[in-house]
Design a protein around this motif. Structure first.
Motif, PDB file in Angstrom:
ATOM      1  N   HIS A   4       0.814  -1.222   0.000  1.00 21.73           N
ATOM      2  CA  HIS A   4       0.000   0.000   0.000  1.00 21.73           C
ATOM      3  C   HIS A   4       0.847   1.271   0.000  1.00 21.73           C
ATOM      4  CE1 HIS A   4      -3.970  -1.861   0.228  1.00 21.73           C
ATOM      5  NE2 HIS A   4      -3.444  -2.758   1.037  1.00 21.73           N
TER       6      HIS A   4
ATOM      7  N   HIS B 294      -2.331  -1.011  -7.553  1.00 20.51           N
ATOM      8  CA  HIS B 294      -3.111  -2.172  -7.112  1.00 20.51           C
ATOM      9  C   HIS B 294      -4.586  -2.009  -7.476  1.00 20.51           C
ATOM     10  CE1 HIS B 294      -5.179  -0.628  -3.507  1.00 20.51           C
ATOM     11  NE2 HIS B 294      -4.054  -0.187  -2.983  1.00 20.51           N
TER      12      HIS B 294
ATOM     13  N   SER C  90      -1.479   4.146  -4.474  1.00 20.43           N
ATOM     14  CA  SER C  90      -1.589   3.782  -3.057  1.00 20.43           C
ATOM     15  C   SER C  90      -0.390   4.315  -2.282  1.00 20.43           C
ATOM     16  CB  SER C  90      -1.653   2.249  -2.946  1.00 20.43           C
ATOM     17  OG  SER C  90      -2.011   1.845  -1.641  1.00 20.43           O
TER      18      SER C  90
ATOM     19  N   HIS D 205      -0.369   4.905   1.452  1.00 21.03           N
ATOM     20  CA  HIS D 205      -0.856   4.953   2.838  1.00 21.03           C
ATOM     21  C   HIS D 205      -0.327   3.772   3.621  1.00 21.03           C
ATOM     22  CE1 HIS D 205      -4.122   1.824   2.195  1.00 21.03           C
ATOM     23  NE2 HIS D 205      -3.788   2.110   0.964  1.00 21.03           N
TER      24      HIS D 205
ATOM     25  N   GLU E 283     -10.837   0.604   0.945  1.00 19.85           N
ATOM     26  CA  GLU E 283     -10.290   1.593   0.009  1.00 19.85           C
ATOM     27  C   GLU E 283     -11.279   2.703  -0.346  1.00 19.85           C
ATOM     28  OE1 GLU E 283      -7.236   1.942  -1.652  1.00 19.85           O
ATOM     29  OE2 GLU E 283      -6.200   0.271  -0.708  1.00 19.85           O
TER      30      GLU E 283
END
Ligand code: MN
Length: 249
Positions: free
Chosen positions: A143, A154, A176, A178, A201
């Motif tokens: 992530h 992703h 992503s 995070h 998400e």
């Protein structure tokens, strides 16, 4: 009468100005300001403060965007700081939580990006994983991407029948950046998308006025129509709020 351009408030990230210790710089993503402007909105930059109550800000805007930033301080959702927690900005947390609740009580649209999704969740009573790698060992998706920020990395599965599904269909390919994630969604929010490892998400409210994504559509809309559509839906809600407000002024 000409229609007023919707005013979209965005919290800016505070940073230091090199060699000027008494000054604070407020930074906002170009891609975010550009998409607001290109859809007819006027971005209004909010610098977080403890000195003015957040509710005093609500009359200044027709829609609020909570953008990316640092970790949310865990005391706002009743937890002690754990090992994997990163840098927090509690003044900004308190400010945004206040603005989000005030916007909610006035029926104004709220859109969250990355940290924005997390702070919206906390503002409305949800909780977070403070650090995916240490608290969610089963999470196998990377992530914190190592590819360039404007490259999707992703996939996310979109909840059937959600508002998000009307934009993306069953799946979206997202960027992503995070390391925190939603643990318990706020009671008024439904999970609208999950990564393949189950990480939340996207969240949305039943009335459609709150929507939030864990990814960064402000870096993707330039190449992806569906990501641009996310902002269009929000701007339509803000335009409706602006029109309603003009009528009663
Ligand atoms: Mn992700």
């Amino acid at each position: 009468m000409t229609k007023r351009r919707p005013r979209i408030a965005v919290t800016a990230t505070a940073g230091e100005v090199p060699q000027m210790p008494a000054m604070t710089a407020y930074n906002e993503s170009d891609g975010l300001l550009e998409v607001i402007e290109s859809l007819g909105g006027v971005p209004v930059i909010f610098a977080e403060t403890e000195r003015v109550p957040p509710e005093a800000y609500t009359q200044l805007f027709d829609g609020f965007i909570a953008p990316g930033g640092c970790d949310v301080a865990p005391h706002f959702y009743g937890e002690e700081p754990r090992r994997g927690l990163g840098r927090t900005t509690p003044v900004r947390d308190a400010f945004e939580i206040g603005v989000i609740r005030a916007a909610r009580s006035q029926g104004l649209p709220v859109f969250g990006i990355c940290r924005g999704l997390q702070v919206i969740n906390v503002a409305l009573g949800g909780t977070l994983y403070q650090d995916i790698p240490t608290e969610l060992p089963g999470s196998f998706v990377q992530h914190s991407q190592k590819a360039a920020p404007d490259r999707p990395v992703h996939h996310v599965s979109i909840e059937l029948g959600s508002r998000l599904a009307a934009i993306f269909g069953e799946e979206a390919f997202v960027n992503s950046r995070h390391h925190q994630a939603v643990k318990d969604p706020a009671p008024s929010l439904a999970v609208a998308a999950r990564a393949k490892d189950g990480v939340v998400e996207a969240l949305e409210s039943g009335d459609g006025l709150v929507s939030a994504v864990q990814w960064h559509p402000e870096d993707l809309w330039q190449r992806d129509q569906a990501q641009r559509r996310l902002f269009e839906v929000f701007m339509d809600l803000a335009a409706a709020a602006a029109a309603k407000r003009t009528r009663f002024l």
